[in-house]
Design a protein around this motif. Structure first.
Motif, PDB file in Angstrom:
ATOM      1  N   HIS A   1       3.549  -3.011   7.834  1.00  0.00           N
ATOM      2  CA  HIS A   1       2.469  -2.039   7.390  1.00  0.00           C
ATOM      3  C   HIS A   1       1.439  -2.756   6.599  1.00  0.00           C
ATOM      4  CE1 HIS A   1       5.613   1.047   8.143  1.00  0.00           C
ATOM      5  NE2 HIS A   1       4.682   2.013   8.201  1.00  0.00           N
ATOM      6  N   GLN A   2       0.301  -2.762   6.937  1.00  0.00           N
ATOM      7  CA  GLN A   2      -1.032  -3.476   6.125  1.00  0.00           C
ATOM      8  C   GLN A   2      -1.841  -2.234   5.507  1.00  0.00           C
ATOM      9  OE1 GLN A   2      -3.630  -6.049   8.347  1.00  0.00           O
ATOM     10  NE2 GLN A   2      -4.965  -6.073   6.807  1.00  0.00           N
ATOM     11  N   ASP A   3      -1.900  -2.360   4.365  1.00  0.00           N
ATOM     12  CA  ASP A   3      -2.773  -1.408   3.638  1.00  0.00           C
ATOM     13  C   ASP A   3      -4.171  -2.185   3.145  1.00  0.00           C
ATOM     14  OD1 ASP A   3      -1.192   1.250   3.277  1.00  0.00           O
ATOM     15  OD2 ASP A   3       0.053  -0.537   2.490  1.00  0.00           O
ATOM     16  N   PHE A   4      -5.230  -1.757   3.328  1.00  0.00           N
ATOM     17  CA  PHE A   4      -6.336  -2.456   3.052  1.00  0.00           C
ATOM     18  C   PHE A   4      -7.395  -1.559   2.155  1.00  0.00           C
ATOM     19  CE2 PHE A   4     -10.700  -3.256   3.560  1.00  0.00           C
ATOM     20  CZ  PHE A   4     -10.992  -4.699   3.017  1.00  0.00           C
ATOM     21  N   ASP A   5      -8.040  -1.798   1.160  1.00  0.00           N
ATOM     22  CA  ASP A   5      -9.016  -1.068   0.355  1.00  0.00           C
ATOM     23  C   ASP A   5      -9.951  -1.947  -0.066  1.00  0.00           C
ATOM     24  OD1 ASP A   5     -10.619   0.824  -0.895  1.00  0.00           O
ATOM     25  OD2 ASP A   5      -8.828   1.536  -2.325  1.00  0.00           O
ATOM     26  N   GLY A   6     -11.185  -1.714   0.162  1.00  0.00           N
ATOM     27  CA  GLY A   6     -12.238  -2.653  -0.186  1.00  0.00           C
ATOM     28  C   GLY A   6     -13.756  -2.009  -0.207  1.00  0.00           C
ATOM     29  N   TRP A   7     -14.389  -2.440  -0.893  1.00  0.00           N
ATOM     30  CA  TRP A   7     -15.894  -2.115  -1.138  1.00  0.00           C
ATOM     31  C   TRP A   7     -16.887  -3.317  -1.055  1.00  0.00           C
ATOM     32  CZ3 TRP A   7     -18.623  -4.227  -5.272  1.00  0.00           C
ATOM     33  CH2 TRP A   7     -17.889  -4.695  -6.133  1.00  0.00           C
ATOM     34  N   TYR A   8     -17.995  -3.171  -0.477  1.00  0.00           N
ATOM     35  CA  TYR A   8     -18.977  -4.430  -0.379  1.00  0.00           C
ATOM     36  C   TYR A   8     -20.393  -3.754  -0.938  1.00  0.00           C
ATOM     37  CZ  TYR A   8     -15.407  -5.974   2.662  1.00  0.00           C
ATOM     38  OH  TYR A   8     -14.034  -6.206   3.021  1.00  0.00           O
ATOM     39  N   ARG A   9     -21.124  -4.630  -1.604  1.00  0.00           N
ATOM     40  CA  ARG A   9     -22.495  -4.023  -1.948  1.00  0.00           C
ATOM     41  C   ARG A   9     -23.345  -5.300  -1.400  1.00  0.00           C
ATOM     42  NH1 ARG A   9     -19.865  -0.443  -1.980  1.00  0.00           N
ATOM     43  NH2 ARG A   9     -19.329   1.050  -3.582  1.00  0.00           N
ATOM     44  N   GLN A  10     -24.594  -5.119  -0.805  1.00  0.00           N
ATOM     45  CA  GLN A  10     -25.473  -6.342  -0.487  1.00  0.00           C
ATOM     46  C   GLN A  10     -26.752  -5.734  -0.732  1.00  0.00           C
ATOM     47  OE1 GLN A  10     -24.876  -6.818   3.903  1.00  0.00           O
ATOM     48  NE2 GLN A  10     -27.252  -6.403   3.825  1.00  0.00           N
TER      49      GLN A  10
ATOM     50  N   SER B   1     -15.029  -6.532  -3.316  1.00  0.00           N
ATOM     51  CA  SER B   1     -13.687  -6.433  -3.796  1.00  0.00           C
ATOM     52  C   SER B   1     -12.993  -5.833  -2.689  1.00  0.00           C
ATOM     53  CB  SER B   1     -13.675  -5.476  -5.033  1.00  0.00           C
ATOM     54  OG  SER B   1     -12.356  -5.736  -5.537  1.00  0.00           O
ATOM     55  N   GLN B   2     -11.727  -6.588  -2.403  1.00  0.00           N
ATOM     56  CA  GLN B   2     -10.773  -6.238  -1.586  1.00  0.00           C
ATOM     57  C   GLN B   2      -9.493  -6.294  -2.081  1.00  0.00           C
ATOM     58  OE1 GLN B   2     -12.346  -9.253  -0.609  1.00  0.00           O
ATOM     59  NE2 GLN B   2     -14.286  -8.399  -0.524  1.00  0.00           N
ATOM     60  N   SER B   3      -8.736  -5.528  -1.488  1.00  0.00           N
ATOM     61  CA  SER B   3      -7.164  -5.372  -1.781  1.00  0.00           C
ATOM     62  C   SER B   3      -6.213  -5.284  -0.588  1.00  0.00           C
ATOM     63  CB  SER B   3      -6.679  -4.493  -2.710  1.00  0.00           C
ATOM     64  OG  SER B   3      -5.268  -4.320  -3.116  1.00  0.00           O
ATOM     65  N   TYR B   4      -5.641  -6.413  -0.061  1.00  0.00           N
ATOM     66  CA  TYR B   4      -4.706  -6.436   1.054  1.00  0.00           C
ATOM     67  C   TYR B   4      -3.350  -6.178   0.387  1.00  0.00           C
ATOM     68  CZ  TYR B   4      -8.566  -8.670   3.821  1.00  0.00           C
ATOM     69  OH  TYR B   4      -9.778  -8.985   4.124  1.00  0.00           O
ATOM     70  N   ALA B   5      -2.418  -5.299   1.538  1.00  0.00           N
ATOM     71  CA  ALA B   5      -0.936  -5.603   0.937  1.00  0.00           C
ATOM     72  C   ALA B   5      -0.102  -5.443   2.293  1.00  0.00           C
ATOM     73  CB  ALA B   5      -0.613  -4.393   0.046  1.00  0.00           C
TER      74      ALA B   5
ATOM     75  N   TYR C   1       6.558  -6.507  -0.839  1.00  0.00           N
ATOM     76  CA  TYR C   1       5.314  -6.289  -0.942  1.00  0.00           C
ATOM     77  C   TYR C   1       4.529  -7.621  -1.021  1.00  0.00           C
ATOM     78  CZ  TYR C   1       5.386  -1.189  -1.209  1.00  0.00           C
ATOM     79  OH  TYR C   1       5.664   0.200  -0.892  1.00  0.00           O
ATOM     80  N   TYR C   2       3.826  -8.101  -0.059  1.00  0.00           N
ATOM     81  CA  TYR C   2       2.890  -9.407  -0.237  1.00  0.00           C
ATOM     82  C   TYR C   2       1.358  -9.021  -0.104  1.00  0.00           C
ATOM     83  CZ  TYR C   2       1.373 -13.995   1.765  1.00  0.00           C
ATOM     84  OH  TYR C   2       0.890 -15.021   1.887  1.00  0.00           O
ATOM     85  N   ALA C   3       1.046  -9.195  -1.437  1.00  0.00           N
ATOM     86  CA  ALA C   3      -0.410  -8.447  -1.517  1.00  0.00           C
ATOM     87  C   ALA C   3      -1.453  -9.523  -1.845  1.00  0.00           C
ATOM     88  CB  ALA C   3      -0.287  -7.445  -2.910  1.00  0.00           C
ATOM     89  N   PHE C   4      -2.862  -9.293  -1.725  1.00  0.00           N
ATOM     90  CA  PHE C   4      -3.879  -9.952  -1.919  1.00  0.00           C
ATOM     91  C   PHE C   4      -5.036  -9.241  -2.603  1.00  0.00           C
ATOM     92  CE2 PHE C   4      -2.092 -11.909   1.735  1.00  0.00           C
ATOM     93  CZ  PHE C   4      -2.073 -13.167   1.618  1.00  0.00           C
ATOM     94  N   PRO C   5      -4.814  -9.067  -3.647  1.00  0.00           N
ATOM     95  CA  PRO C   5      -5.907  -8.398  -4.782  1.00  0.00           C
ATOM     96  C   PRO C   5      -6.923  -9.416  -4.797  1.00  0.00           C
ATOM     97  CG  PRO C   5      -4.237  -9.026  -6.285  1.00  0.00           C
ATOM     98  CD  PRO C   5      -3.498  -9.322  -4.858  1.00  0.00           C
TER      99      PRO C   5
END
Length: 748
Positions: A354-363, A392-396, A408-412
């Motif tokens: 399972h891969q969860d992702f949550d991210g936001w971007y502003r340009q 900002s992104q958060s992968y898990a 859990y192997y995560a990339f905040p």
């Protein structure tokens, strides 16, 4: 017929040019019956309006009518209409390849190789580049580096999607359509002139269709390759005074689809576990069936939610001898998704993850440009440009215990920052009436930084008592110069030849990891787990292109032909994939030595009669590595670059005729592509995609007066699919199967 002659380049060229040869040698009386002239198209490829036939750049222009009738509903569709170009909808965003130049890093720190713009504004994230086409004027695709006028990330070229602007007359149109896979679409446009100083325009479109994939996993969940999106745009054109016009735009899009849009690469290939994939093909039904049964986890319902909104301002102020332009924009983008990944951990062994992702971007972007008018032999333009992106992104990843990792192997990660500043200018001097010389240059300063962590966790929330975090910290500042030299000459009033030398670059960046002693976010880089700077940082890729071409219109403007030849010096290619660094799997980008790219492109159209039109294209390409070792041991010298077929041929024909009180138009188009490769360098895998032919057809009936029309379309008549992307874990995204739909349009 096409299939038998494509392997022979000379025969292919003869086949493509034969209508031109026949018409050029036809008697004058026969030529006089050939019908109306082809319309001229005004483009802004050089940032100022000019006829496409007088623009010394290799480019393809697609008008809204072409897009609609061929069913090209988003950027991922248009590669079939352009020589030497591939537009692929990967799971992680739009992937653009031009003349073999591409990019695979769609993370928040990565950059594309082709600049993608909407109304001249650069869109940084590939995940939101593939939104629906609606209420468009045209799409301009420029092949080759565009580093002077468009700046960084243009080693491959540039794409500009240009929407319609408010006009001074009332207008309304609406359309609706249905098709297979429960396809539904609807859209509308309203243009209202409020007064002499203000006009408003609003447009909206919505698309849905069910998944193209079949679930063979014995679960109740729907899979991806589906569609559910809605987009809207509001524009206001304000006449500030007689010499100044301000165009304001606001848009919003929402996409709610399923990110489980892949099948295992073993659907298409045997021999993967031995490191030598061999195409095995099979029926389309089988290729689109995901039969992977996870040995270690139970799948969940996958999803992807994306929203993006922007505000933009486009000012044009006539100062007399010059025009002042300002173009500014702010864009927000947010994404949440859950993917049930196929995760190959060893040859012949794959896990369900399972891969969860949550991210936001502003340009934000701003450009001020001053362009002179053609009052004398010298014309030019110069400007300043500023771009900033924060994200900002958060992968898990979870369920990786079987691979020897924590649950859990995560990339905040965040904040990730990118800023670019540039000064640029380009001038053209008319030596005499038929000869022009052009020179331009740009200086760009880039800065990037990112701080985050790689976490090995027992649960979804980090616990410092039981979990381990490794610091990811890097920054990079570069200073790049790009330039262009060119000449164009009018052989006749309707034939132009041109030659140019142009450069482009893609910004450098950094990988996961840290240098010994670095500190951020309360973490210190452990010297035992640190990585050297040569591994942490990769440099900008560079490309210098030599190109010559001819653009001609003939037979009383009933025919058009564009031909270009090119040669690239391509260095420091950025290639990406998953590799083990400091004991953990990480997404890594490395510079890959040198490549050689050479080729020819030919495209054009004939108005054979007032009712018959022929469109054609041919591309020849030799794109290969000159110096590259993906692991420091194996040599890939001489191997083809990704998605670089040696040749493609396209033919299209349309016939219109009067039926009852209206006009019936029937169109047929086909594209034949040679085989090409998709490589996963980090796994030393090379997947050959075999040669293919793909055909589409359309039938439109327009009633007298043009208020109503009915359009029937079919794409991929052959119903053949291929992988359009394959990642380091073995997830292959298939192309679309045969689709057909019926659309009704109303215009007032």
């Amino acid at each position: 017929m096409l299939k038998s002659c494509v392997p022979d380049h000379a025969a292919t060229l003869a086949l493509t040019l034969s209508p031109l040869i026949l018409l050029a040698g036809a008697p004058a009386a026969a030529q006089d019956q050939a019908g109306a002239a082809l319309p001229e198209v005004v483009v802004t490829a050089q940032r100022t309006p000019a006829l496409e036939s007088k623009t010394p750049v290799s480019m393809t222009v697609l008008g809204e009518r072409q897009l609609v009738e061929r069913g090209l509903e988003n950027p991922g569709d248009i590669g079939a209409a352009i020589p030497n170009v591939e537009f692929d909808n990967a799971t992680d965003g739009l992937r653009i390849t031009m003349r073999g130049v591409s990019s695979a890093d769609t993370t928040g720190k990565g950059d594309p190789s082709a600049a993608f713009m909407v109304d001249g504004v650069y869109i940084a994230r590939p995940q939101i580049q593939n939104l629906s086409f609606y209420d468009l004027e045209r799409v301009e695709v420029l092949r080759g580096p565009q580093g002077t006028l468009y700046g960084r990330n243009t080693t491959a070229g540039a794409v500009n999607v240009i929407s319609r602007t408010p006009v001074d007359t009332f207008a309304f149109d609406a359309h609706a359509g249905i098709g297979n896979y429960r396809s539904r679409e609807a859209g509308a446009m309203l243009n209202v002139p409020v007064n002499d100083a203000l006009a408003l325009r609003a447009a909206v479109v919505a698309h849905r269709h069910d998944s193209y994939l079949r679930n063979g996993q014995h679960t109740p969940y729907a899979l991806g390759l589906d569609r559910d999106d809605v987009s809207a745009r509001l524009s206001a054109k304000i006449r500030l005074h007689r010499d100044a016009t301000l165009l304001l735009r606001a848009d919003h899009s929402r996409v709610d689809d399923n990110n489980d849009s892949f099948v295992p690469d073993t659907n298409f290939y045997s021999g993967v576990s031995a490191g030598a994939p061999v195409w095995q093909g099979g029926s389309t039904r089988n290729l689109l069936t995901n039969r992977f049964i996870s040995p270690n986890s139970t799948p969940s319902q996958g999803y992807s939610h994306k929203t993006t909104s922007s505000l933009g301002a486009d000012l044009q102020w006539d100062l007399g001898a010059a025009t002042l332009y300002y173009l500014g924009s702010h864009r927000d983008y947010d994404q949440q998704q859950l993917t049930n990944s196929y995760y190959r951990v060893a040859p012949g062994v794959a896990l369900g993850v399972h891969q969860d992702f949550d991210g936001w971007y502003r340009q934000d972007s701003h450009e001020v440009r001053l362009a002179s008018k053609a009052a004398g032999p010298l014309t030019g333009q110069a400007g300043v440009y500023y771009f900033r992106e924060r994200s900002s992104q958060s992968y898990a990843f979870r369920d990786l215990e079987a691979a020897g990792l924590t649950p859990y192997y995560a990339f905040p990660h965040g904040p990730t920052r990118s800023a670019s500043k540039a000064l640029f200018g380009q001038a053209t001097y008319q030596v005499r009436g038929d000869l022009r010389l052009t020179a331009g240059a740009r200086r760009t300063m880039d800065k990037k930084s990112r701080y985050g962590a790689t976490s090995f966790q027992q649960a979804s929330v980090f616990n410092p008592a039981t979990d381990l975090q490794l610091l990811n910290a890097a920054d990079l500042a570069t200073n790049q110069a790009t330039w262009r030299l060119g000449a164009d000459f009018d052989v006749t009033p309707s034939t132009m030849v041109y030659a140019s030398i142009a450069t482009g670059y893609k910004a450098g960046g950094f990988n996961d990891g840290c240098m010994a002693g670095a500190q951020a976010l309360g973490l210190t880089c452990n010297p035992a787990l640190a990585v050297p700077r040569t591994t942490l940082v990769y440099q900008p890729e560079q490309l210098r292109a030599y190109e010559a071409g001819v653009k001609t219109r003939f037979l009383d403007q009933r025919g058009a032909l564009n031909v270009s030849v090119f040669s690239y010096d391509y260095t420091n290619l950025q290639l990406s994939g998953v590799a083990i660094v400091a004991g953990a799997p990480r997404f890594i980008t490395n510079n890959a030595g040198e490549a050689s790219v050479k080729g020819l492109e030919l495209e054009g159209q004939f108005k054979l009669t007032a009712q018959d039109q022929l469109v054609y294209a041919l591309s020849l390409l030799d794109a290969h590595y000159v110096r590259y070792s993906p692991d420091g041991v194996h040599s890939w010298n001489g191997n083809k670059l990704d998605r670089a077929p040696a040749h493609t041929v396209s033919l299209g024909y349309e016939r219109s005729m009067r039926v009852a009180d209206g006009v019936l138009a029937a169109g047929l188009d086909t594209r034949r592509s040679a085989d090409y490769e998709i490589a996963v360098a980090s796994q030393l895998l090379r997947y050959r995609v075999p040669a293919r032919t793909e055909t589409g057809a359309s039938l439109r009936y327009t009633v007298a007066g043009g208020a109503w029309s009915v359009l029937a379309r079919v794409k991929n008549l052959e119903n053949k699919v291929r992988p359009i992307s394959i990642d380091s874990f073995g997830m292959a995204v298939p192309s679309d199967p045969r689709t057909f739909d019926l659309r009704v349009d109303y215009r007032y």
